[in-house]
Design an enzyme around this catalytic site. Sequence first.
Site, short mmCIF file in Angstrom:
data_model
loop_
_atom_site.label_atom_id
_atom_site.label_comp_id
_atom_site.label_asym_id
_atom_site.label_seq_id
_atom_site.Cartn_x
_atom_site.Cartn_y
_atom_site.Cartn_z
N MET A 180 0.85 -1.20 0.00
CA MET A 180 0.00 0.00 0.00
C MET A 180 0.88 1.25 0.00
SD MET A 180 -3.42 -0.97 2.04
CE MET A 180 -2.81 -0.78 3.69
N HIS B 219 9.35 -3.38 3.34
CA HIS B 219 8.88 -3.65 1.98
C HIS B 219 10.07 -4.02 1.08
CE1 HIS B 219 5.63 -0.61 3.19
NE2 HIS B 219 4.95 -1.70 2.91
N GLN C 215 -10.51 -2.68 2.38
CA GLN C 215 -9.99 -3.38 3.56
C GLN C 215 -9.93 -2.49 4.80
OE1 GLN C 215 -6.13 -4.19 1.60
NE2 GLN C 215 -5.22 -3.80 3.59
N LYS D 81 5.11 -9.85 9.47
CA LYS D 81 4.58 -8.83 10.38
C LYS D 81 3.05 -8.88 10.40
CE LYS D 81 3.82 -4.21 11.32
NZ LYS D 81 2.72 -3.71 10.52
N SER E 74 4.38 1.36 7.76
CA SER E 74 4.04 2.67 7.17
C SER E 74 3.35 3.55 8.20
CB SER E 74 3.12 2.47 5.97
OG SER E 74 3.68 1.55 5.07
N ARG E 75 2.62 2.91 9.11
CA ARG E 75 1.87 3.69 10.10
C ARG E 75 2.78 4.38 11.13
NH1 ARG E 75 -2.29 -0.21 9.08
NH2 ARG E 75 -4.26 0.88 8.79
P1 AMP Z 1 1.57 -2.90 3.45
O1 AMP Z 1 2.11 -1.87 2.51
O2 AMP Z 1 1.58 -2.48 4.88
O3 AMP Z 1 0.25 -3.47 2.98
O4 AMP Z 1 2.60 -4.12 3.40
C1 AMP Z 1 2.95 -4.74 2.19
C2 AMP Z 1 3.72 -6.00 2.52
O5 AMP Z 1 4.89 -5.64 3.26
C3 AMP Z 1 2.92 -6.97 3.38
O6 AMP Z 1 3.16 -8.29 2.94
C4 AMP Z 1 3.48 -6.72 4.76
O7 AMP Z 1 3.37 -7.84 5.63
C5 AMP Z 1 4.95 -6.44 4.43
N1 AMP Z 1 5.58 -5.72 5.53
C6 AMP Z 1 5.12 -4.62 6.17
N2 AMP Z 1 5.96 -4.28 7.18
C7 AMP Z 1 6.97 -5.19 7.16
C8 AMP Z 1 8.13 -5.39 7.95
N3 AMP Z 1 8.43 -4.58 8.97
N4 AMP Z 1 8.95 -6.42 7.66
C9 AMP Z 1 8.66 -7.26 6.62
N5 AMP Z 1 7.57 -7.13 5.84
C10 AMP Z 1 6.73 -6.11 6.10
#
Ligand code: AMP
Length: 283
Positions: free
Chosen positions: A30, A37, A61, A151, A188-189
């Site tokens: 996202m 990422h 979502q 995570k 990201s948060r």
């Molecule tokens: P998001 O952009 O938050 O939807 O995350 C995209 C992908 O990155 C998802 O598969 C998350 O689980 C992964 N992700 C987010 N934070 C981490 C982290 N700290 N370490 C490894 N993977 C992550």
Amino acid sequence: MIIFKKVVALHQFITSLKQQNKTIGFVPTMGALHQGHLSLIDACKKACDVTVCSIFVNPTQFNDPKDFEKYPITLEQDMLLLTQHEMDILFLPSVNEIYPAGVHTLPHYNLGALENILEGKYRPGHFQGVCQVVDRLLNIVQPDKLFLGRKDYQQCMVINKLIELKQLPIALSIQPTLREEDGLAMSSRNMRLTAAGRKKAVVLYRTLLFIKENAFKKGIPVLIEEAKAKLLASGFEKIDYITVADANTLQEIKALGASANAVVLAAAFLDGVRLIDNLSLSA
Ligand code: AMP
């Protein structure tokens, strides 16, 4: 890096790559990219001929519209990072491209018990939204391998279930959680935390470690109560859950046997930001 905004163009390009027998790896995100990422992208690049990353903040979502509105967007910075990481393909669709018939007639997925526990309990509809977007993205990208971060532990299980339900020929690769130097799980948060909140946020990780270190010494219910008290004392405003669960089913565990394959998972609010994390309790 080739950027696609249209489904048809990307689908055609991928089809031509597949005709050349290239293996396709996919990292859905996202955006508001961080090293977590990028670690998925690195793993994907190592394992596959072509790496596709998507950036799409999926409205279906988010059970809380305010959370959706406040979701960080740093597209320019993201594109710079992806170019530096020699990304092959970036997919940047609009909501219309992903949901051309609108968001009110989307499929429903039978996720079983996984849907309404932990994240699902506190974010009703969240995992249906995750499945809607991932199902659509997998259809467009047709990856051989999908890379997800541990995570989001429950999300990995849900997407695994989706792959099973749809009998997709996709190998799931789950990558370890990348953490900041103090141990806070990258997210990201995190950029929405105040400077003071950022310092306190690490207590979530430390609390999970505290449970991990004591899980075989003390009773789980007592430990969980101590952990909740620690989080609240350090400034967390609200705890959705801290739970020790079976690593395969996510069903709550109240007592650990020596051979238990367990995970501790938590979600709590700090500065109004909802943070999640988890740790394996097996050696
Ligand atoms: P998001 O952009 O938050 O939807 O995350 C995209 C992908 O990155 C998802 O598969 C998350 O689980 C992964 N992700 C987010 N934070 C981490 C982290 N700290 N370490 C490894 N993977 C992550």
